[in-house]
Design a protein around this motif. Sequence first.
Motif, PDB file in Angstrom:
ATOM      1  N   ASP A  59       0.826  -1.205   0.000  1.00 49.43           N
ATOM      2  CA  ASP A  59       0.000   0.000   0.000  1.00 49.43           C
ATOM      3  C   ASP A  59       0.861   1.255   0.000  1.00 49.43           C
ATOM      4  N   ALA A  60       0.264   2.333  -0.454  1.00 45.27           N
ATOM      5  CA  ALA A  60       0.957   3.604  -0.571  1.00 45.27           C
ATOM      6  C   ALA A  60       1.179   4.224   0.809  1.00 45.27           C
ATOM      7  N   ASP A  61       2.290   4.924   0.956  1.00 45.10           N
ATOM      8  CA  ASP A  61       2.597   5.574   2.231  1.00 45.10           C
ATOM      9  C   ASP A  61       1.497   6.557   2.629  1.00 45.10           C
ATOM     10  N   SER A  62       0.891   7.188   1.645  1.00 42.30           N
ATOM     11  CA  SER A  62      -0.105   8.226   1.923  1.00 42.30           C
ATOM     12  C   SER A  62      -1.380   7.678   2.558  1.00 42.30           C
ATOM     13  N   VAL A  63      -1.585   6.370   2.480  1.00 47.71           N
ATOM     14  CA  VAL A  63      -2.818   5.796   3.033  1.00 47.71           C
ATOM     15  C   VAL A  63      -2.567   4.855   4.204  1.00 47.71           C
ATOM     16  N   LYS A  64      -1.306   4.616   4.509  1.00 43.46           N
ATOM     17  CA  LYS A  64      -0.986   3.704   5.625  1.00 43.46           C
ATOM     18  C   LYS A  64      -1.612   4.210   6.926  1.00 43.46           C
ATOM     19  N   GLY A  65      -2.238   3.289   7.637  1.00 40.91           N
ATOM     20  CA  GLY A  65      -2.884   3.640   8.889  1.00 40.91           C
ATOM     21  C   GLY A  65      -4.291   4.185   8.715  1.00 40.91           C
ATOM     22  N   ARG A  66      -4.688   4.478   7.493  1.00 41.61           N
ATOM     23  CA  ARG A  66      -6.034   5.023   7.248  1.00 41.61           C
ATOM     24  C   ARG A  66      -6.886   4.088   6.386  1.00 41.61           C
ATOM     25  N   PHE A  67      -6.278   3.457   5.396  1.00 42.06           N
ATOM     26  CA  PHE A  67      -6.988   2.572   4.472  1.00 42.06           C
ATOM     27  C   PHE A  67      -6.577   1.137   4.734  1.00 42.06           C
ATOM     28  N   THR A  68      -7.538   0.244   4.615  1.00 46.08           N
ATOM     29  CA  THR A  68      -7.278  -1.186   4.780  1.00 46.08           C
ATOM     30  C   THR A  68      -7.847  -1.946   3.594  1.00 46.08           C
ATOM     31  N   ILE A  69      -6.989  -2.725   2.951  1.00 46.47           N
ATOM     32  CA  ILE A  69      -7.448  -3.560   1.841  1.00 46.47           C
ATOM     33  C   ILE A  69      -7.656  -4.975   2.356  1.00 46.47           C
ATOM     34  N   SER A  70      -8.694  -5.619   1.856  1.00 51.84           N
ATOM     35  CA  SER A  70      -8.953  -7.016   2.209  1.00 51.84           C
ATOM     36  C   SER A  70      -9.569  -7.707   1.001  1.00 51.84           C
ATOM     37  N   ARG A  71      -9.661  -9.006   1.117  1.00 47.47           N
ATOM     38  CA  ARG A  71     -10.086  -9.773  -0.055  1.00 47.47           C
ATOM     39  C   ARG A  71     -10.813 -11.038   0.391  1.00 47.47           C
ATOM     40  N   ASP A  72     -11.847 -11.378  -0.353  1.00 46.55           N
ATOM     41  CA  ASP A  72     -12.561 -12.639  -0.151  1.00 46.55           C
ATOM     42  C   ASP A  72     -12.347 -13.463  -1.412  1.00 46.55           C
ATOM     43  N   ASN A  73     -11.429 -14.408  -1.356  1.00 46.92           N
ATOM     44  CA  ASN A  73     -11.087 -15.184  -2.544  1.00 46.92           C
ATOM     45  C   ASN A  73     -12.272 -16.014  -3.042  1.00 46.92           C
ATOM     46  N   ALA A  74     -13.092 -16.501  -2.118  1.00 44.56           N
ATOM     47  CA  ALA A  74     -14.242 -17.321  -2.517  1.00 44.56           C
ATOM     48  C   ALA A  74     -15.245 -16.511  -3.327  1.00 44.56           C
ATOM     49  N   SER A  84     -10.662   8.181   8.067  1.00 43.74           N
ATOM     50  CA  SER A  84      -9.943   9.458   8.224  1.00 43.74           C
ATOM     51  C   SER A  84      -9.670  10.087   6.863  1.00 43.74           C
ATOM     52  N   LEU A  85     -10.688  10.128   6.047  1.00 45.53           N
ATOM     53  CA  LEU A  85     -10.524  10.624   4.678  1.00 45.53           C
ATOM     54  C   LEU A  85     -10.171  12.103   4.665  1.00 45.53           C
ATOM     55  N   LYS A  86      -9.332  12.456   3.693  1.00 43.91           N
ATOM     56  CA  LYS A  86      -8.869  13.822   3.518  1.00 43.91           C
ATOM     57  C   LYS A  86      -9.302  14.330   2.145  1.00 43.91           C
ATOM     58  N   PRO A  87      -9.394  15.636   1.982  1.00 40.94           N
ATOM     59  CA  PRO A  87      -9.744  16.158   0.652  1.00 40.94           C
ATOM     60  C   PRO A  87      -8.800  15.671  -0.444  1.00 40.94           C
ATOM     61  N   GLU A  88      -7.543  15.450  -0.113  1.00 38.98           N
ATOM     62  CA  GLU A  88      -6.588  14.981  -1.128  1.00 38.98           C
ATOM     63  C   GLU A  88      -6.803  13.529  -1.522  1.00 38.98           C
ATOM     64  N   ASP A  89      -7.702  12.827  -0.846  1.00 38.65           N
ATOM     65  CA  ASP A  89      -8.071  11.478  -1.268  1.00 38.65           C
ATOM     66  C   ASP A  89      -9.119  11.504  -2.381  1.00 38.65           C
TER      67      ASP A  89
END
Length: 125
Positions: A59-74, A84-89
Amino acid sequence: QVQLVESGGGLVQPGGSLRLSCAASGTIISINAMGWYRQTPGNQRELVAAITSAGSINDADSVKGRFTISRDNAKNTVYLQMSSLKPEDTAVYYCNADRLSYYSGSSLRYKFNYWGQGTQVTVSS
């Protein structure tokens, strides 16, 4: 045919949260990596976060600690929980699937670096 269908974008105030989903439809066999990229007008598409089928995350440094990616393979679905969204997002967020294997009739086929249609995320008061 194969499609990546994104959902969950919208307008949110600074400090708020959104959850993006991207589901791959079709006769999917496997998908190596799935991820989210974003793009603003006049700029290149940039990686937000990606996850492999084994669960390795980049993940990008700019989103670390704020964004979480997850996946359901099934379900062949990837999620992006954004907090903690920012206008720059603010950007169009695109789902990406790399090395997607699927059946088209009786033929095994592959798609590499395959994109969804994008979903707008706007962070504004």
